[in-house]
Structure formats: C-alpha cells, structure tokens
Design a protein around this motif. Structure first.
Motif, PDB file in Angstrom:
ATOM      1  N   GLU A  41       3.583   8.646  69.600  1.00  0.00           N
ATOM      2  CA  GLU A  41       3.999   9.251  70.873  1.00  0.00           C
ATOM      3  C   GLU A  41       5.258  10.112  70.709  1.00  0.00           C
ATOM      4  OE1 GLU A  41       2.310   8.422  73.929  1.00  0.00           O
ATOM      5  OE2 GLU A  41       0.872   7.583  72.488  1.00  0.00           O
ATOM      6  N   LEU A  42       5.913   9.980  69.570  1.00  0.00           N
ATOM      7  CA  LEU A  42       7.184  10.693  69.370  1.00  0.00           C
ATOM      8  C   LEU A  42       6.973  11.969  68.565  1.00  0.00           C
ATOM      9  CD1 LEU A  42       8.393   8.046  70.405  1.00  0.00           C
ATOM     10  CD2 LEU A  42      10.152   8.232  68.641  1.00  0.00           C
ATOM     11  N   SER A  43       7.860  12.932  68.757  1.00  0.00           N
ATOM     12  CA  SER A  43       7.829  14.152  67.945  1.00  0.00           C
ATOM     13  C   SER A  43       8.389  13.839  66.558  1.00  0.00           C
ATOM     14  CB  SER A  43       8.680  15.237  68.595  1.00  0.00           C
ATOM     15  OG  SER A  43      10.040  14.850  68.552  1.00  0.00           O
ATOM     16  N   GLU A  44       8.054  14.699  65.600  1.00  0.00           N
ATOM     17  CA  GLU A  44       8.590  14.512  64.249  1.00  0.00           C
ATOM     18  C   GLU A  44      10.116  14.578  64.276  1.00  0.00           C
ATOM     19  OE1 GLU A  44       7.505  16.890  60.273  1.00  0.00           O
ATOM     20  OE2 GLU A  44       5.996  15.478  61.041  1.00  0.00           O
ATOM     21  N   GLU A  45      10.644  15.418  65.162  1.00  0.00           N
ATOM     22  CA  GLU A  45      12.098  15.546  65.286  1.00  0.00           C
ATOM     23  C   GLU A  45      12.719  14.205  65.716  1.00  0.00           C
ATOM     24  OE1 GLU A  45      13.136  18.609  68.013  1.00  0.00           O
ATOM     25  OE2 GLU A  45      15.295  18.436  67.612  1.00  0.00           O
ATOM     26  N   GLU A  46      12.088  13.553  66.705  1.00  0.00           N
ATOM     27  CA  GLU A  46      12.608  12.258  67.161  1.00  0.00           C
ATOM     28  C   GLU A  46      12.513  11.206  66.053  1.00  0.00           C
ATOM     29  OE1 GLU A  46      11.911  11.624  71.881  1.00  0.00           O
ATOM     30  OE2 GLU A  46      10.110  12.192  70.767  1.00  0.00           O
ATOM     31  N   LEU A  47      11.413  11.254  65.289  1.00  0.00           N
ATOM     32  CA  LEU A  47      11.213  10.270  64.214  1.00  0.00           C
ATOM     33  C   LEU A  47      12.238  10.423  63.091  1.00  0.00           C
ATOM     34  CD1 LEU A  47       7.314  10.281  63.903  1.00  0.00           C
ATOM     35  CD2 LEU A  47       8.749   8.485  64.897  1.00  0.00           C
ATOM     36  N   LEU A  48      12.674  11.667  62.874  1.00  0.00           N
ATOM     37  CA  LEU A  48      13.594  11.947  61.763  1.00  0.00           C
ATOM     38  C   LEU A  48      15.038  12.080  62.229  1.00  0.00           C
ATOM     39  CD1 LEU A  48      11.404  14.538  59.808  1.00  0.00           C
ATOM     40  CD2 LEU A  48      11.886  12.165  59.164  1.00  0.00           C
ATOM     41  N   GLN A  49      15.248  12.048  63.536  1.00  0.00           N
ATOM     42  CA  GLN A  49      16.603  12.262  64.059  1.00  0.00           C
ATOM     43  C   GLN A  49      17.575  11.236  63.493  1.00  0.00           C
ATOM     44  OE1 GLN A  49      17.046  12.821  68.413  1.00  0.00           O
ATOM     45  NE2 GLN A  49      19.025  11.779  68.113  1.00  0.00           N
ATOM     46  N   ASN A  50      18.763  11.713  63.158  1.00  0.00           N
ATOM     47  CA  ASN A  50      19.797  10.837  62.623  1.00  0.00           C
ATOM     48  C   ASN A  50      20.287   9.865  63.686  1.00  0.00           C
ATOM     49  OD1 ASN A  50      21.555   9.886  60.696  1.00  0.00           O
ATOM     50  ND2 ASN A  50      21.984  11.971  59.964  1.00  0.00           N
ATOM     51  N   ARG A  51      20.231   8.565  63.377  1.00  0.00           N
ATOM     52  CA  ARG A  51      20.675   7.526  64.297  1.00  0.00           C
ATOM     53  C   ARG A  51      21.669   6.599  63.583  1.00  0.00           C
ATOM     54  NH1 ARG A  51      16.996   8.286  68.475  1.00  0.00           N
ATOM     55  NH2 ARG A  51      15.135   9.367  67.723  1.00  0.00           N
ATOM     56  N   THR A  52      22.423   5.866  64.374  1.00  0.00           N
ATOM     57  CA  THR A  52      23.466   5.005  63.812  1.00  0.00           C
ATOM     58  C   THR A  52      22.879   3.667  63.373  1.00  0.00           C
ATOM     59  OG1 THR A  52      25.062   6.046  65.270  1.00  0.00           O
ATOM     60  CG2 THR A  52      25.692   3.933  64.296  1.00  0.00           C
ATOM     61  N   GLY A  53      23.165   3.278  62.123  1.00  0.00           N
ATOM     62  CA  GLY A  53      22.703   1.994  61.609  1.00  0.00           C
ATOM     63  C   GLY A  53      21.353   2.098  60.926  1.00  0.00           C
ATOM     64  N   GLY A  54      20.832   0.957  60.510  1.00  0.00           N
ATOM     65  CA  GLY A  54      19.542   0.916  59.814  1.00  0.00           C
ATOM     66  C   GLY A  54      19.533   1.887  58.645  1.00  0.00           C
ATOM     67  N   MET A  55      18.406   2.565  58.407  1.00  0.00           N
ATOM     68  CA  MET A  55      18.359   3.565  57.358  1.00  0.00           C
ATOM     69  C   MET A  55      18.598   4.960  57.927  1.00  0.00           C
ATOM     70  SD  MET A  55      18.130   1.780  54.712  1.00  0.00           S
ATOM     71  CE  MET A  55      17.785   2.999  53.424  1.00  0.00           C
ATOM     72  N   GLY A  56      19.067   5.037  59.160  1.00  0.00           N
ATOM     73  CA  GLY A  56      19.521   6.317  59.703  1.00  0.00           C
ATOM     74  C   GLY A  56      18.494   7.092  60.500  1.00  0.00           C
ATOM     75  N   SER A  57      17.224   6.704  60.430  1.00  0.00           N
ATOM     76  CA  SER A  57      16.195   7.312  61.295  1.00  0.00           C
ATOM     77  C   SER A  57      15.041   6.322  61.420  1.00  0.00           C
ATOM     78  CB  SER A  57      15.676   8.646  60.741  1.00  0.00           C
ATOM     79  OG  SER A  57      14.784   8.428  59.665  1.00  0.00           O
ATOM     80  N   ILE A  58      14.237   6.508  62.434  1.00  0.00           N
ATOM     81  CA  ILE A  58      13.101   5.607  62.652  1.00  0.00           C
ATOM     82  C   ILE A  58      12.168   5.635  61.440  1.00  0.00           C
ATOM     83  CG2 ILE A  58      11.013   5.261  64.053  1.00  0.00           C
ATOM     84  CD1 ILE A  58      12.669   6.334  66.475  1.00  0.00           C
ATOM     85  N   LEU A  59      11.825   6.842  60.994  1.00  0.00           N
ATOM     86  CA  LEU A  59      10.832   6.944  59.923  1.00  0.00           C
ATOM     87  C   LEU A  59      11.389   6.444  58.591  1.00  0.00           C
ATOM     88  CD1 LEU A  59       7.941   7.773  60.080  1.00  0.00           C
ATOM     89  CD2 LEU A  59       8.570  10.076  59.337  1.00  0.00           C
TER      90      LEU A  59
END
Lengths: 171, 171
Positions: A21-39
């Motif tokens: 349901e998510l765009s590739e941009e959302e899947l790869l977007q830099n986020r805080t913690g974990g490995m830095g992105s959902i994917l």
C-alpha cells in the motif's frame, strides 16, 4: 521453537502485504532507529535469520548489501530465495540440538561461543524486536500496523496437527 | 520457554535502569504508537504478562489503570509485586502443559479457545514487540536503546546449569 519461526514468517508476510500500500519513497524514506527505513529493516530481518541458520550449518554467510535490494519486490524475492533452506533447518530442529556449541569468529578475530539454543532464540527475538519498530513507523505515517498477536493465528501444535496434518510441528 | 521469559525480564530490568536517566516528563511524554508513552508501554508489558499468567491459573485478572502507576518507581514496584507469581508459574512450566486448553471469555461474551502454549508464546512475543517500540522512541530522543540481543546474556540452558546450578531451567 518451530511455532515462533512460523509466527515470524506469518507476520513478515503480513508486513510485505502492508508494504504494498506504500510508495517506494515511503518504504525507503529515512526514519529514526531500526535500520533507518522500513524496507532496510525487513531486508535486515531476512539477512540476519538466514545468516545465523547458515552459520549453524557451517555454511558461508550472506554478504550482499541493501543497495542491491532496495525495492519491495527484490526484498520479497530474497526472502523467498532463502526461505526453503531456513524452513528446512527449522523443521528438523529438535531439542537435542539445544546445547550444541557454536564457536563464532568475530570480525576482530575473537571467538565467541554460543549454544545453538541461544542462536535460534536470538534469531526469533531479533525479528519480533524489529517488527515492533515497524509498528511505530506505521503509526507515524498514519497507518494501522500489522497485528503482532501470536494468538488467533492457528499457531498451536494441537491445532496445527489437526488442521493441516503437519505433525512434524507437534512436540 | 523459560529462557525467553528470563530474556524478557533481563531486558526489562535494563530498560528500567535506562529510564532512570530520563525525566518523569520524558517518561510520560505522549509519543506515536505503542501505548503512547515509555512508561505506559512498560506498565502494559507487565500488566499483560501478569494477566495471562493469572488467567491460565484461573485466577482473577488485574483491573488497575495506568493513572495509578504513572511514575517509574510505581511501575517498578508493580513489576516487583507481580514477579514472584509469574516466575513461579514459568519455572514450573513443562512441555506437557503445551496443549492444555484455555476457554477465555471476551468482553462481548464470546468465548475464545487457545492452547496454553499459544498463550505463553503470545506473552513472550508481546513483550519483545513492545520493547522494539521503545527502541525507536529512544533513538528519537537521541539515546542509545538497550541491547535487544538474546546472545551474550548467559541465557543457555547449558551455561545456566553450570553457572548457577538452576537445573530446573535445563531441559
């Protein structure tokens, strides 16, 4: 032990579907913690599970980089490519393997000793932990996360045996 | 099974110590996902573990509200008050309990049937999942989270038996 792995694989598949349901941009977007992105976090889960199972079997480890697997389709393909070997190892697990020793050489040359039981529990907890991280990011982008419930998934050895005849899961 | 609970209790204690470095405001601050704050999520972990163990024993459940436990000290006291009973149940677990059935009445009156094995795995996974959420919030406030590693905690039945003579953990 097998039932925890089955849980992880079911939850992981639910997350793959959630990711559709998510765009590739959302899947790869830099986020805080974990490995830095959902994917990247999903890639890491798959990489780590496979690597430990390979190490336990005395086989070569996976050395690929996430840069080569930066799409949902590629990560799913990787998960699929690894799954048969991981599942085969997990299905033949029995408690007599619990105290076998693994002497693991670290990058700095030191050797750590673990029991096989520690390694499989580490692998199980590793995935659940990272999935918890995904659930925060899901809320941050305004979406309900996948259920983390272990119950209501048919994951009992009793139900399993009667539901699909997988008596190898019955312990 | 016992080793996963021991893992959760060790990690939980590490998080309690980690929380000591934070102000009460940071511990209670509203955050996205989980139970909405660090302390409420820790309270929830403790509440859920204890509740399921109580239910399996056919005992009354815990009905307190987080409003009465909104400080680190109170949550630690609650954890401590519950721990002896939970630990006692966990230590006497053996695999023959795996397929016992729990008929659990939901709030709407429906009855769900689970095996005891499902419930204890649900309880274990529940805590690891929520701890993964805390690790994201830790990074968001610029702090390193507690390690989620299962390895390097001395959690093997072999090591356990030789290290402290807890042969009841050896399976």
């Amino acid at each position: 032990m097998q039932l925890f792995f089955k849980y992880n694989w079911m939850v992981r598949e639910d997350w793959f579907r959630w990711c559709e349901e998510l765009s590739e941009e959302e899947l790869l977007q830099n986020r805080t913690g974990g490995m830095g992105s959902i994917l990247h976090t999903l890639f890491h889960i798959i990489d780590v599970e496979w690597s430990w199972i390979r190490i336990l079997q005395g086989k070569t480890d996976f050395q690929e980089s996430f840069d080569d697997y930066n799409s949902l389709e590629k990560v799913r393909q990787l998960a699929s490519a690894f799954h048969a070997e991981v599942e085969s190892f997990v299905n033949q697990w029995d408690d007599s393997m619990e105290e076998r020793l693994l002497h693991n050489t670290l990058e700095d040359g030191r050797i750590e000793t673990h029991t096989w039981g520690e390694i499989v529990r580490h692998t199980i907890a590793h995935e659940i932990h990272h999935i918890g991280q995904l659930s925060i990011w899901a809320r941050e982008i305004g979406r309900a996360p996948v259920s983390a419930n272990f119950i209501r998934r048919g994951l009992s050895s009793a139900l399993q045996a009667s539901a699909d005849g997988h008596s190898e899961l019955k312990r």
